[in-house]
Write an enzyme that holds these catalytic residues in place. Sequence first.
Site, short mmCIF file in Angstrom:
data_model
loop_
_atom_site.label_atom_id
_atom_site.label_comp_id
_atom_site.label_asym_id
_atom_site.label_seq_id
_atom_site.Cartn_x
_atom_site.Cartn_y
_atom_site.Cartn_z
N THR A 121 -6.95 9.51 -5.03
CA THR A 121 -5.82 10.13 -5.72
C THR A 121 -4.93 10.78 -4.66
OG1 THR A 121 -6.95 12.24 -6.06
CG2 THR A 121 -7.18 10.57 -7.81
N PRO A 172 -3.29 13.74 -4.34
CA PRO A 172 -3.60 15.09 -3.86
C PRO A 172 -4.90 15.14 -3.03
CG PRO A 172 -3.00 15.17 -6.17
CD PRO A 172 -3.17 13.73 -5.82
N CYS A 173 -5.90 14.39 -3.45
CA CYS A 173 -7.18 14.40 -2.73
C CYS A 173 -7.05 13.73 -1.36
CB CYS A 173 -8.27 13.72 -3.56
SG CYS A 173 -8.60 14.56 -5.12
N SER A 174 -6.25 12.68 -1.31
CA SER A 174 -6.06 11.97 -0.05
C SER A 174 -5.20 12.75 0.93
CB SER A 174 -5.45 10.58 -0.31
OG SER A 174 -6.41 9.78 -0.99
#
Length: 176
Positions: A60, A62-64
Amino acid sequence: MASLVNTLASKVAEAIPSIKEGSTIPSGYAIKEDNPEQATVDLGKLAGKNLIIGVPGAFTPPCSSHVPGYVGSYDKFSAKGIKDIYIVAVNDAFATQAWKEKLDSKQPNVHFLADDTGAFTNAVGLGFDATGLLGNARSQRYVAVVENNSVSQLFVEQAAPDVKVTAADHVLSQLK
């Protein structure tokens, strides 16, 4: 898309974590790291000072953007006494390993873990319903500083897309 993100944000804000500073990390919840068929990591049995980072989903946006700060700053965290960093996503092991490769993480002390059933995430009370956008229950975005199985500090985002209190630089500046 914006309405789904807003829905996720409100669901995370409603969730109350069961772990807090002073809590013990529950053991008996083995999570997968390298082998998609065998869970080998029990976060409730870690020795020393470690970080457990919960993220809503591998790949995703934001996570990346969140996780590379920890990979790239491992030496700074190590200088503050952190032994290992464990990235926990409610994804399968194929996804977490592909994500690790995509992020080019070669740091041996940063572990990408698949909590594929969400059992660990639910045990620490940091799951939320993300079916509208991600298809199933997922982990809230959090960072737990764990010393010999006890949570000494806990940072939890109020909204799943946010990377503020859990950003690597912020956590690094707050480490005790």
